[in-house]
Every structure is written in structure tokens, then in C-alpha cells.
Scaffold this motif. Sequence first.
Motif, PDB file in Angstrom:
ATOM      1  N   ALA A  84       3.639   4.137  13.905  1.00  8.26           N
ATOM      2  CA  ALA A  84       3.651   5.527  13.437  1.00  8.26           C
ATOM      3  C   ALA A  84       4.159   5.661  12.010  1.00  8.26           C
ATOM      4  O   ALA A  84       4.235   6.774  11.486  1.00  8.26           O
ATOM      5  CB  ALA A  84       4.516   6.362  14.378  1.00  8.26           C
ATOM      6  N   GLY A  85       4.534   4.547  11.360  1.00  9.35           N
ATOM      7  CA  GLY A  85       4.945   4.578   9.964  1.00  9.35           C
ATOM      8  C   GLY A  85       6.437   4.569   9.765  1.00  9.35           C
ATOM      9  O   GLY A  85       6.894   4.669   8.615  1.00  9.35           O
ATOM     10  N   TYR A  86       7.233   4.436  10.843  1.00 10.54           N
ATOM     11  CA  TYR A  86       8.690   4.399  10.709  1.00 10.54           C
ATOM     12  C   TYR A  86       9.160   2.962  10.575  1.00 10.54           C
ATOM     13  O   TYR A  86       8.449   2.008  10.933  1.00 10.54           O
ATOM     14  CB  TYR A  86       9.345   5.062  11.926  1.00 10.54           C
ATOM     15  N   SER A  87      10.358   2.833  10.069  1.00 10.94           N
ATOM     16  CA  SER A  87      10.974   1.517   9.955  1.00 10.94           C
ATOM     17  C   SER A  87      12.348   1.585  10.598  1.00 10.94           C
ATOM     18  O   SER A  87      13.150   2.464  10.277  1.00 10.94           O
ATOM     19  CB  SER A  87      11.091   1.092   8.493  1.00 10.94           C
ATOM     20  N   ALA A  88      12.634   0.660  11.507  1.00 12.97           N
ATOM     21  CA  ALA A  88      13.945   0.572  12.154  1.00 12.97           C
ATOM     22  C   ALA A  88      14.371  -0.890  12.127  1.00 12.97           C
ATOM     23  O   ALA A  88      13.596  -1.780  12.500  1.00 12.97           O
ATOM     24  CB  ALA A  88      13.881   1.089  13.590  1.00 12.97           C
ATOM     25  N   ARG A 105      14.145   4.506   8.657  1.00 14.98           N
ATOM     26  CA  ARG A 105      13.445   5.066   7.486  1.00 14.98           C
ATOM     27  C   ARG A 105      12.204   5.798   7.967  1.00 14.98           C
ATOM     28  O   ARG A 105      11.473   5.307   8.838  1.00 14.98           O
ATOM     29  CB  ARG A 105      13.069   3.946   6.514  1.00 14.98           C
ATOM     30  N   SER A 106      11.949   6.970   7.332  1.00 12.95           N
ATOM     31  CA  SER A 106      10.784   7.770   7.715  1.00 12.95           C
ATOM     32  C   SER A 106      10.101   8.314   6.467  1.00 12.95           C
ATOM     33  O   SER A 106      10.769   8.801   5.555  1.00 12.95           O
ATOM     34  CB  SER A 106      11.208   8.941   8.612  1.00 12.95           C
ATOM     35  N   PRO A 107       8.768   8.259   6.395  1.00 12.33           N
ATOM     36  CA  PRO A 107       8.077   8.987   5.327  1.00 12.33           C
ATOM     37  C   PRO A 107       8.239  10.501   5.528  1.00 12.33           C
ATOM     38  O   PRO A 107       8.656  10.957   6.600  1.00 12.33           O
ATOM     39  CB  PRO A 107       6.616   8.566   5.484  1.00 12.33           C
ATOM     40  N   TYR A 108       7.895  11.256   4.507  1.00  7.18           N
ATOM     41  CA  TYR A 108       7.907  12.719   4.635  1.00  7.18           C
ATOM     42  C   TYR A 108       6.680  13.178   5.425  1.00  7.18           C
ATOM     43  O   TYR A 108       5.654  12.497   5.495  1.00  7.18           O
ATOM     44  CB  TYR A 108       7.903  13.384   3.260  1.00  7.18           C
ATOM     45  N   ASN A 109       6.840  14.349   6.015  1.00 10.03           N
ATOM     46  CA  ASN A 109       5.724  15.049   6.660  1.00 10.03           C
ATOM     47  C   ASN A 109       5.098  14.235   7.784  1.00 10.03           C
ATOM     48  O   ASN A 109       3.875  14.150   7.911  1.00 10.03           O
ATOM     49  CB  ASN A 109       4.644  15.421   5.630  1.00 10.03           C
ATOM     50  N   THR A 110       5.937  13.605   8.599  1.00 12.49           N
ATOM     51  CA  THR A 110       5.431  12.934   9.793  1.00 12.49           C
ATOM     52  C   THR A 110       5.559  13.894  10.974  1.00 12.49           C
ATOM     53  O   THR A 110       6.280  14.897  10.922  1.00 12.49           O
ATOM     54  CB  THR A 110       6.233  11.652  10.064  1.00 12.49           C
ATOM     55  N   PRO A 111       4.897  13.586  12.078  1.00 12.36           N
ATOM     56  CA  PRO A 111       4.999  14.495  13.241  1.00 12.36           C
ATOM     57  C   PRO A 111       6.413  14.626  13.781  1.00 12.36           C
ATOM     58  O   PRO A 111       6.733  15.633  14.428  1.00 12.36           O
ATOM     59  CB  PRO A 111       4.055  13.848  14.272  1.00 12.36           C
ATOM     60  N   THR A 157       0.855  -1.183   0.000  1.00  7.86           N
ATOM     61  CA  THR A 157       0.000   0.000   0.000  1.00  7.86           C
ATOM     62  C   THR A 157       0.893   1.236   0.000  1.00  7.86           C
ATOM     63  O   THR A 157       2.102   1.145   0.259  1.00  7.86           O
ATOM     64  CB  THR A 157      -0.897   0.004   1.241  1.00  7.86           C
ATOM     65  N   PRO A 158       0.361   2.414  -0.268  1.00  7.72           N
ATOM     66  CA  PRO A 158       1.208   3.616  -0.276  1.00  7.72           C
ATOM     67  C   PRO A 158       1.955   3.832   1.043  1.00  7.72           C
ATOM     68  O   PRO A 158       3.137   4.167   1.039  1.00  7.72           O
ATOM     69  CB  PRO A 158       0.203   4.737  -0.546  1.00  7.72           C
ATOM     70  N   SER A 159       1.290   3.630   2.172  1.00  8.90           N
ATOM     71  CA  SER A 159       1.966   3.866   3.450  1.00  8.90           C
ATOM     72  C   SER A 159       3.032   2.810   3.705  1.00  8.90           C
ATOM     73  O   SER A 159       4.129   3.117   4.193  1.00  8.90           O
ATOM     74  CB  SER A 159       0.935   3.890   4.582  1.00  8.90           C
ATOM     75  N   LEU A 160       2.738   1.547   3.358  1.00  9.84           N
ATOM     76  CA  LEU A 160       3.721   0.491   3.570  1.00  9.84           C
ATOM     77  C   LEU A 160       4.917   0.664   2.647  1.00  9.84           C
ATOM     78  O   LEU A 160       6.063   0.390   3.030  1.00  9.84           O
ATOM     79  CB  LEU A 160       3.074  -0.877   3.369  1.00  9.84           C
ATOM     80  N   ALA A 161       4.689   1.159   1.420  1.00  7.40           N
ATOM     81  CA  ALA A 161       5.790   1.381   0.488  1.00  7.40           C
ATOM     82  C   ALA A 161       6.752   2.420   1.033  1.00  7.40           C
ATOM     83  O   ALA A 161       7.977   2.248   1.001  1.00  7.40           O
ATOM     84  CB  ALA A 161       5.249   1.809  -0.871  1.00  7.40           C
ATOM     85  N   ALA A 162       6.230   3.535   1.574  1.00  9.31           N
ATOM     86  CA  ALA A 162       7.101   4.566   2.132  1.00  9.31           C
ATOM     87  C   ALA A 162       7.815   4.072   3.381  1.00  9.31           C
ATOM     88  O   ALA A 162       8.966   4.430   3.645  1.00  9.31           O
ATOM     89  CB  ALA A 162       6.274   5.813   2.446  1.00  9.31           C
ATOM     90  N   GLN A 163       7.167   3.207   4.157  1.00  9.29           N
ATOM     91  CA  GLN A 163       7.770   2.700   5.394  1.00  9.29           C
ATOM     92  C   GLN A 163       8.862   1.680   5.103  1.00  9.29           C
ATOM     93  O   GLN A 163       9.842   1.596   5.856  1.00  9.29           O
ATOM     94  CB  GLN A 163       6.672   2.071   6.264  1.00  9.29           C
TER      95      GLN A 163
END
Length: 911
Positions: free
Chosen positions: A210-214, A224-230, A73-79
Motif C-alpha cells: 500500500a506504499g507504507y514503510s515500517a 513512514r507514509s506518503p501523503y494522501n493515502t487512504p 521511482t516517485p512512489s518508492l522515494a516517498a515510501q
Amino acid sequence: MWRLKNILLWNLVAAVIVLGQAWPNTKLASQSSSGIKADCLGNLMRLSMDEALAVGNQLVVEAINGTQRVLLTPSLAAQCGYSMESDPWGNTRIYTSLMGCFVDNKDDATFKIGLKLQMYSQRPSDVVTHDVSQTCSYTRWAPKEVLCDRNYMEVSNYLMKSNPQTKRPAQDQNVDSNLLEDSGASHGIWKMTFFTPEPVVMVPREAEQAGYSAMTTSTRLIMRSPYNTPETFSEDVAGIPMEVFKVSVYNKAESGLGIVNLAAACPTGGVLFTESVISWYIPRRMTPLMDGTFRIVEMHMGINGQRLDRSQMAARGYTLSTTDFHIVAEIPVGSPDGYYKSHAPEYQYHVTYTVEPMLEVLWRADGTQNDIKYKVLFPITTPLMPRPPHAEDYTVPEDGLFSVRLGSFLHDVQLKNITFVTGVLTVEESNARGLIVQEHIYTNGTKGFSLQVAFDADVVLKTNPEPLVTTYSLPLTFGLLILPEGTSFAHEVTLQASLQDVVLPALTGTCDQKHFYIRVKYGSQGRNFETTVGTRQLTPELAKAYKLQENRTHLHLRVPYTAQDSNFELVSSVSIQARLDIVLWEPNNQWVLGDLSLACSFPLMTTKCYPNGTITAVAVKLESVPSLVPSQLTLKDRSCRPVFSDDRFARFSFSADSCGTSRTFFDNYMLYQNEISLYHKVTAKTSPAEPEYRQTIYCYYMVNKTQTVAFSHKPRSYDPRAEIGTGLLMVQMRLARDAAYEHFYQAQDYPLKKYLRDPLFFEVVLMQSTDPQLELIVENCWATLQEDRTSVPRWDIIVNSCGNRDDTHVTVFHPVMDNVAMPSHVKRFSMRMFTFTNDNEVLRDQIYVHCDAVICNTNGPPNGICRGQCVHPTGAKGTKFQGLKGAKREQRSTESTHQWQLSSGPILLSN
């Protein structure tokens, strides 16, 4: 098919250049599948798909993780380190980080990537599947690497097995191992502290949610972090806006719990545009990533993730340079590595140019080997650039054809329809109606559209700014469509051309003894005029009185010469000259399109002298005395008024010894004289220049004979004059049906059919003349095979007014009886039907007869041909078959004769 509802990002916006294809259910498990190509590009793998595969389809991508497939999905791809880029026509690139979540990593040196591509057409049951597997090798890892892709930021650090910096802090020596497990720690990561720049602490499970990957590998720690996260924030670095990601990772190692500080900074701006160049600025010193002094060791530029060497950059016009504060990449607008796209904001045509440059930089701290490798993939799209369509008018008015070319457009623009004054037509409908529409592809990849329309098409407007000039106008609205979005816009064009192509109506006229005959041949615009006869407009009532006849091409009028709209110019004792003025005018602009003044002489005996002494005279109101009232005219005796009068004529009848008539004696005759005039006390002139009216009447009486002579005037020099009028003398030759000369063949009877030696009765007549002082003489006649009177062979019939004496079949002249009004105006002769032969073979079964007629003045000297019809026969020898002329023609005086040339229609020899 529930999955399709959750993968909006991956829907390909493919240009509908060709309609979506129906794909069979196939499975290709190789990266070399047709239209699919995989490349290893450093720390990335790029998968390229040709537009032919994706056009008209919806793409679903799954990552292959061992035996499992994971929907990206779009969120999983960025993560997880996946990104995709697709141009409007379906050319697609999928990028995978070698440190991605579902990559099979062998010792941070060999990486196996597996993807499953599923393309759905308009029918969900038709699915095309491609399994792609690619293995990449990459060992040149820097201690710290930062990757900026379009949807995520990634940073990885080398993990040293023994590093004093990563020794567990004293305060953490007694951390319970159960606490690490309960925190969701995996791969040795216990917790993370994000700096926003305020610290935010998360355990791995919270960071993943929260959408990050470590994650950690055998030698590296990746975040790894998507753009425009808190937990990301913006920062200007050397004037360039950057999105920054900073985190401290607490990592469980064999030596204890260590802390690794990670940071990534990716540009979100820094691009300047001109009409021709894109300038991309990156900070030369990336302060969020480094402390102390660093220098640039390597610097490379690429396109679509692919590094370019210097020769490739030079060929494309790319430059990469540095300033004190920036690394600058310059890309020409329109370079082949990008693409143009059409847009129509507010229905105005614009274009953008998109290109995806890549920058790789290797920084090194002075005196150390602490390198930072930095890679950024940065899609750039120019602002909207207006490109107003330009219409080139190639019209040549003399060709009678509008020709226009509209352009230029990108290849994603389609001409949908054209709006004419008569309505909207599609391209297909326009071509079907003869309005030629074509598409033109230019060498630079742009296109244009051309249109050709004939001036006489119903979509063309026509006006006449001048009587002889037509202005043709062609208002157009081109309806255009941008694919694949289907955005519409329009462009208006008005073409004009002027041509001096108007054919004006033509007027001709003739007269007989009583009427004017007017013929109007319509011009190129038909009957677009009004008609004025004299001073009056031709109304329906007047048209009826003047016997109007008309059809699609002509108009005919028959006007009596005595009509109110004619003008009398001259008068003599035997005729009157009248004139009729016709004007054709265009009512909208009041233009005169044509006019005709037709003047003819009509027979009118103005004075008659009778043997019993009665004299009659007719006075006529001439154009030169417009105020004259005929009823007010008198003779010398003012009491002698007209016996009849109207607004144009006055008729007097009186005896020779009354009304003030004077008498004068000469040797053998008497002259009676009177005068018609307007008594000066009642004369009403319209202007000082208008002459007085006086008409003198003469009658000569001789012994046992009365003669009428032409009257004349004795006014002052400015008085109106009565003159003998002139007119056309017409001579006609016709063929009678028998010797009685009562019935004649008409034009529609020709060609005539006659048997050999049948008599042919010819009559030659002087038409429309009552002058007894004229005599008609038939001078020469001959026969030919052809209609051309000068053609050979020819045979003489009459020579010098006499029959050909050597002709075995004699030409006979017939007397004209007294029942003919003017016997001297008529000549009759007959001959036998014959045909031309050569060696007893008939050359052709038809003949034409031609004559020369002469009009003689009987008051002139009786010499030459005017002595009379065959008064002195010449005895001319016959003409030979070859066409040699016979006897020498007599000479005649041109002062007393006029010659006419006549020809008959074809006369056929009947079997």
C-alpha cells in the motif's frame, strides 16, 4: 533505456539559459565533485546540485544498497524517505532521511548514504554519472521524532528493551509463531492497525504494497507514509489544516509481543500572504501527537533543511515567535533564500516567490523526559502577483528619436520579437535594420529592455494635426518569452511625439513684359498640396496652358498677364498693373500652406494719338469694378462703341472730330478730350459700394508734333482710379564677344580665358524699361583679384563716369546705334586685358570687373553725375597697386538717381 519511461517525477525542469551541454562519459565517486555538495542536517542528509550540471538534462537517481542499486521511482522515494526539489533553472536538492530504507545504519548513530546520479542529455547515449557517498553522525534522538518532508510523513519511537507497556497482552499469549511468519512479519513487526479514524488492519506485506514503510532498528521503530493515502486523514489543529497519520504497531520483542502507538501530523496550510511578508503558522500544541501538558523547550527556524542562528535570521529579516495557539515564522517576500518566477496566465505578466522554510520544535511533557522532536520542511509559493510591465518614455522630440524602456522583468524573461506596423521583427532583425534593441540588467537582479527608433524610420506613422506640426506615432507590441517553460506573453506600447518640424512650401515670383513666372519650392513633405491660380484649381488642362514644369523639389508656372486668372489693379497711358494670386492648400484638412500675390506693371499703351487725327484708346476691366462688361462701354457719343471687346478689354478707334470729342485751344497747342464710360441705364452693380467707370482720354496736338500723355479720371471720390504703376528696374552688365555687340558670353561660359591686352567689350543695360526719360550712367568701374567687390588690391577703370586718365591702356566708350530701342538705357565701353603684378610677379591669373551704374531722370536738374557719361572729365589720377582709391567721387542728388552695383564673372589670363 526502458527505465526513463517510469521516472517522470525526477525529470528536471531546467531553465534553458544556456543550451544543454554535451557531457563526456565520466564517473565521479566523491561528494566533492564539482557542482555537487552533501551536507548532514540532523536527521537528514541534503545533496545539492548546481544548475550547471543539470541544465538541459534528465536526472535519474538510484539508491545504493550494499552492492545493489535501486531505482528511486516517485512512489518508492516517498515510501523510503527520499525527496527531491528542483527550481526552474535546475538547482536541485535531494533529501534523504537517516532512517531511509537503503541507508547503512550503524547502531542508530552512524549512517552511510549512497546515491548514483545519472544525467541524460537529448541523446540517450550521452550519460553523465556521479556516485555520491556521504556518512552522517546523529545521536541526539528524542524518544519520539516526527519528520514532515514534501512527499512523506515519518515518525520514529524509541524501543525500550523492557517496558511494561509493551508486554504482550493476555489475549495474545498463545499466538502461534508460524502465524507471525505467514503474516509477512519482518524485523519483529507482526501487524499494524491504521486509524482513519476507523481502524484498518494490515500485515507488513500488505502495508508495503500500500506504499507504507515500517521497520525497526537496534533502538527505534520507524513508520513512514506518503501523503494522501487512504489511511491518512485531514484534521484542523488550532485552525491549521494538517494531514494526520495514526497507527498502532504490533512488534515482536524478546519480552513478547508489544504494541507501539505512532502518530504524525504535518501541515498542509497555515500560510498568510501580504505584498511584503509571508507568515507561516504551526499549532503551538500538536494535539494529534501528544496527550496531557507539554511545553516548548527548543524552537528553531531554518531554510532548505539548514538551521539558522539568530544573527543569520536577523540579517535576513526572519522572525520566529509564538502566540497563545501558534508558532509563527515570518519571511520577507524576496529574501535571498528563495527565488522569484515569472508566469503569464491569460497572457498577463505575474510573478511568484518560492522559499522553503524549516521549523524544528522540541516539546517536553511536564515533569518527564518524554520529548517529541518535530521537524517540518515546508515549501511555500506565494499566489500570483501581477506585475504589469511599465514603459518609460525617454523620447526627446528635438532629437528625432523614440526612446522607450520596458520593465521590469525577472531574469527568466526574454524579449523574443517586436511587432511594428510593418510586421514582426526579431531582436536580431531589428538591430540589423537600425532599430536599436538592448537588454539592461539592474542591481536588484531584474531586467528591462530598451528600444530606440528614429522618427524617419519606415515603422513610424506620421500625421499632421496642424500645418507646421508633425505627430510621430510608434505602435509596438513586445513579444516576450518565459524560460524555461517557453510561455509567451505580450505588452503593447504606443509612443507619440509632436514636433514643429514642417517646412512649408515657399513661393516666389517674377515678371517680364508679358508673363508672371511662379516658382514653388517644395517643403519638407514634398508636393502634398493642391494649387489655386486666381479662383481656379490648377487642373491638368490648366497646368498645360500655364506651362507647368516640375521636378522632385520645385514647380514652375508661366502665366500670361492677360490670363483669365489675373486681376487688373491699375492702368496708365503706358502700362497696366496686374496681380496674380496663388494659393497652396492641403486637401485633407483644407489648410493654406502658402500664398503669393504677385503684382507687376506690364507695358500697355492705352492711348495713341496719330498725326492724321485718329485716336485709339483701350479700356480695361479693373478688379474694383467686377460687374463691368467691356462691350457695353461707349464714348461720350453713346453710339460710339468698341471696335473690339472681350471680357477684359474694350478698344476704341475714332477721329478727333467725332464721337463727342471736345477741343480746347491753348497758346501753341490744341487739347482733344473724350471719355469712356458705362451708360447709367445699363450699369449693373454687384454692390452699392461698386464705383462707376469713367476713363478720360487726352490728346495734345502741337505744331508739327504729336505727343501722348498719361490719361487720368475725373470720377467721384469712390470711382476707380487709374494710376501710374511701379515696377523693378533691372540693370545688367555683360561681355560681348566682339566690337559689334551682337553676341554675348553667357553664364555657362565663365570663367573666360583672354590673352594679355586682349580687348574686353562691356555693355551695361537698363532692362525692362521703355521710359525715355531715364538715362543710364556708368559711374565707376574697377578690377579686383577676388570676387568680393570690396577686396584689395583693386584698379580703377572708370572714375566719375570717365576712363582713368592715368591708365596707360585707355578705357574707350562706344556709341550706341539707333537700332537699339532705347539708346539712353545702354552704355558700352572696352578695356585691355591686364593682370595684377607686384615687383613684376603676377599675383594671380584672373580678374573680376565691378561697376556702379546710376539711373538718372532726364527731367531733373543736370548736375553731378547726371550731366551725362563723361560730360565733364575729372582727370582722376590712377589708383596705386595697394588699392588706395583714386580721385574723390562726385556727389549726386538722390532725388533724381538710383544706383545699381554690378560685377562680372572671373576672367582668366591665358598663357
